[in-house]
Design an enzyme around this catalytic site. Sequence first.
Site, PDB file in Angstrom:
ATOM      1  N   LYS A  70       0.719  -1.295  -0.089  1.00  0.00           N
ATOM      2  CA  LYS A  70      -0.027  -0.044  -0.107  1.00  0.00           C
ATOM      3  C   LYS A  70       0.874   1.147  -0.033  1.00  0.00           C
ATOM      4  CE  LYS A  70      -4.265  -1.370   2.112  1.00  0.00           C
ATOM      5  NZ  LYS A  70      -5.353  -0.987   3.009  1.00  0.00           N
ATOM      6  N   ASP A 106     -10.047   3.498   1.909  1.00  0.00           N
ATOM      7  CA  ASP A 106     -10.304   3.182   3.150  1.00  0.00           C
ATOM      8  C   ASP A 106     -10.935   4.310   4.251  1.00  0.00           C
ATOM      9  OD1 ASP A 106      -9.622   0.510   2.769  1.00  0.00           O
ATOM     10  OD2 ASP A 106      -7.534   0.827   3.501  1.00  0.00           O
ATOM     11  N   GLY A 129      -4.410   0.339  17.744  1.00  0.00           N
ATOM     12  CA  GLY A 129      -3.686  -0.055  16.683  1.00  0.00           C
ATOM     13  C   GLY A 129      -2.989   1.238  15.838  1.00  0.00           C
ATOM     14  N   LEU A 222     -12.401  -3.035  12.587  1.00  0.00           N
ATOM     15  CA  LEU A 222     -11.983  -3.182  11.182  1.00  0.00           C
ATOM     16  C   LEU A 222     -11.782  -4.571  10.705  1.00  0.00           C
ATOM     17  CD1 LEU A 222      -9.843  -0.099  10.747  1.00  0.00           C
ATOM     18  CD2 LEU A 222     -12.399  -0.462   9.842  1.00  0.00           C
TER      19      LEU A 222
HETATM   20  P1  NAP Z   1      -0.809  -3.253   9.710  1.00  0.00           P
HETATM   21  O1  NAP Z   1      -0.307  -1.915   9.237  1.00  0.00           O
HETATM   22  O2  NAP Z   1       0.250  -4.553   9.864  1.00  0.00           O
HETATM   23  O3  NAP Z   1      -0.926  -2.883  11.442  1.00  0.00           O
HETATM   24  C1  NAP Z   1      -1.310  -3.839  12.392  1.00  0.00           C
HETATM   25  C2  NAP Z   1      -1.536  -3.131  13.680  1.00  0.00           C
HETATM   26  O4  NAP Z   1      -2.215  -4.362  14.424  1.00  0.00           O
HETATM   27  C3  NAP Z   1      -0.149  -2.704  14.420  1.00  0.00           C
HETATM   28  O5  NAP Z   1      -0.942  -1.638  15.221  1.00  0.00           O
HETATM   29  C4  NAP Z   1      -0.144  -3.854  15.416  1.00  0.00           C
HETATM   30  O6  NAP Z   1       0.906  -3.576  16.452  1.00  0.00           O
HETATM   31  C5  NAP Z   1      -1.348  -4.558  15.704  1.00  0.00           C
HETATM   32  N1  NAP Z   1      -1.208  -5.849  16.156  1.00  0.00           N
HETATM   33  C6  NAP Z   1      -0.976  -6.909  15.277  1.00  0.00           C
HETATM   34  N2  NAP Z   1      -1.021  -8.068  16.099  1.00  0.00           N
HETATM   35  C7  NAP Z   1      -1.243  -7.701  17.251  1.00  0.00           C
HETATM   36  C8  NAP Z   1      -1.357  -8.471  18.613  1.00  0.00           C
HETATM   37  N3  NAP Z   1      -1.378  -9.571  18.751  1.00  0.00           N
HETATM   38  N4  NAP Z   1      -1.684  -7.779  19.705  1.00  0.00           N
HETATM   39  C9  NAP Z   1      -1.782  -6.425  19.445  1.00  0.00           C
HETATM   40  N5  NAP Z   1      -1.600  -5.601  18.357  1.00  0.00           N
HETATM   41  C10 NAP Z   1      -1.314  -6.273  17.432  1.00  0.00           C
HETATM   42  O7  NAP Z   1      -1.989  -3.715   9.417  1.00  0.00           O
HETATM   43  P2  NAP Z   1      -3.437  -2.745   9.015  1.00  0.00           P
HETATM   44  O8  NAP Z   1      -3.264  -2.504   7.334  1.00  0.00           O
HETATM   45  O9  NAP Z   1      -3.311  -1.504   9.756  1.00  0.00           O
HETATM   46  O10 NAP Z   1      -4.720  -3.745   9.231  1.00  0.00           O
HETATM   47  C11 NAP Z   1      -4.890  -3.965  10.530  1.00  0.00           C
HETATM   48  C12 NAP Z   1      -6.354  -4.579  10.422  1.00  0.00           C
HETATM   49  O11 NAP Z   1      -7.411  -3.735   9.767  1.00  0.00           O
HETATM   50  C13 NAP Z   1      -6.389  -5.890   9.683  1.00  0.00           C
HETATM   51  O12 NAP Z   1      -7.012  -7.124  10.339  1.00  0.00           O
HETATM   52  C14 NAP Z   1      -7.013  -5.517   8.431  1.00  0.00           C
HETATM   53  O13 NAP Z   1      -7.558  -6.704   7.848  1.00  0.00           O
HETATM   54  C15 NAP Z   1      -7.866  -4.711   8.934  1.00  0.00           C
HETATM   55  N6  NAP Z   1      -8.472  -3.824   7.774  1.00  0.00           N
HETATM   56  C16 NAP Z   1      -9.914  -3.954   7.473  1.00  0.00           C
HETATM   57  C17 NAP Z   1     -10.557  -3.140   6.607  1.00  0.00           C
HETATM   58  C18 NAP Z   1     -11.689  -3.336   6.117  1.00  0.00           C
HETATM   59  O14 NAP Z   1     -12.152  -2.892   4.929  1.00  0.00           O
HETATM   60  N7  NAP Z   1     -12.558  -3.714   6.982  1.00  0.00           N
HETATM   61  C19 NAP Z   1      -9.294  -2.143   5.620  1.00  0.00           C
HETATM   62  C20 NAP Z   1      -8.101  -1.914   6.242  1.00  0.00           C
HETATM   63  C21 NAP Z   1      -7.572  -2.806   7.283  1.00  0.00           C
HETATM   64  P3  NAP Z   1       2.351  -3.028  16.324  1.00  0.00           P
HETATM   65  O15 NAP Z   1       2.585  -1.646  15.926  1.00  0.00           O
HETATM   66  O16 NAP Z   1       2.782  -3.116  17.895  1.00  0.00           O
HETATM   67  O17 NAP Z   1       2.837  -4.261  15.649  1.00  0.00           O
END
Ligand code: NAP
Length: 287
Positions: A70, A106, A129, A222
């Site tokens: 992204k 998004d 997050g 999300l």
């Molecule tokens: P990302 O950039 O990889 O960020 C992941 C986030 O989750 C970080 O803040 C990370 O914390 C935290 N995290 C992951 N595992 C964890 C755990 N076990 N305990 C505590 N914190 C944890 O991913 P992203 O793109 O932001 O996506 C995040 C979520 O949103 C995903 O599940 C994705 O599928 C969802 N999403 C959904 C939509 C939708 O259309 N509904 C759109 C976009 C994203 P750290 O910084 O400490 O690593």
Amino acid sequence: MINALTRLCCLIGHPIGHSVSPQMHNAAFRALGLNYVYVAFDVPPEKLDEAVSGLRALGAAGFNVTIPHKVAVMKLLDELDHSAERAGAVNTVVNDRGLLRGYNTDVYGIRRALGGRELPINKPALVIGAGGAARAAVAALMDLGFRRILIANRTLERGMALADWARPLGVSADAISLEEGRCKAVECGIIINATSIGMHPDTGATPLTSEEMRRGTIVLDLVYNPPKTRLLEEAERAGAIIVSGVDVLVYQGAEAFRLWTGVDPPIEVMRRAAIEALEGYVEDEGR
Ligand code: NAP
């Protein structure tokens, strides 16, 4: 019927096996009789440049971009829409006769999923997050009028970086630990989980329990697989108003559809297709 005039839309990401975007978009194309097809391509980071050049050369109508591309895709595009600049990431690209323009739908998806109701904008908002989805959540909350945002993240430095990004845009933003977030959640009018906590297959996990939330608070998760996460179940038990990540998935996809086709998206068709695909996904995994 796919023929010589069929327009191509696709997803590029790595991995992409979990995506339900093909089912969602193909159902929408079929419902409106549009001669488009949507497929998903697993593109590792070292192949991103070639993949983007290839889609440009093939005259694809557009594509979605997901983890981990992204941000990396931005430098490969000709123009960035304001939505992409603001979110600092691209999830949708439109190919306008060889000119590739990046968007971020998004933020729109989150705004639209939360819209159409009275929002407690005078109370603090809690975002759990600090990754790409959290940044989109913070941007959407600012657009909706929230002025105080707490960012709870496992890695405090990432939370601080997101708060530092938000503050100059006119909100009060503070980074806190996940533990502090659990204490502060009852004071917040809205809570958005933007971590992957609770995502399939780890469906028993939740960032907050029912005792840590309050009646009337709006809780958006999300995570969309499963559509009703443990967090949403806990929130419902607390009397909160729940919003599923499926709504965001559908609205961000619908906006991409509109950008590619210029046609109003059939939202309910897309929602049904996404939910059916998610149900099928869980069944497949269980086999
Ligand atoms: P990302 O950039 O990889 O960020 C992941 C986030 O989750 C970080 O803040 C990370 O914390 C935290 N995290 C992951 N595992 C964890 C755990 N076990 N305990 C505590 N914190 C944890 O991913 P992203 O793109 O932001 O996506 C995040 C979520 O949103 C995903 O599940 C994705 O599928 C969802 N999403 C959904 C939509 C939708 O259309 N509904 C759109 C976009 C994203 P750290 O910084 O400490 O690593």
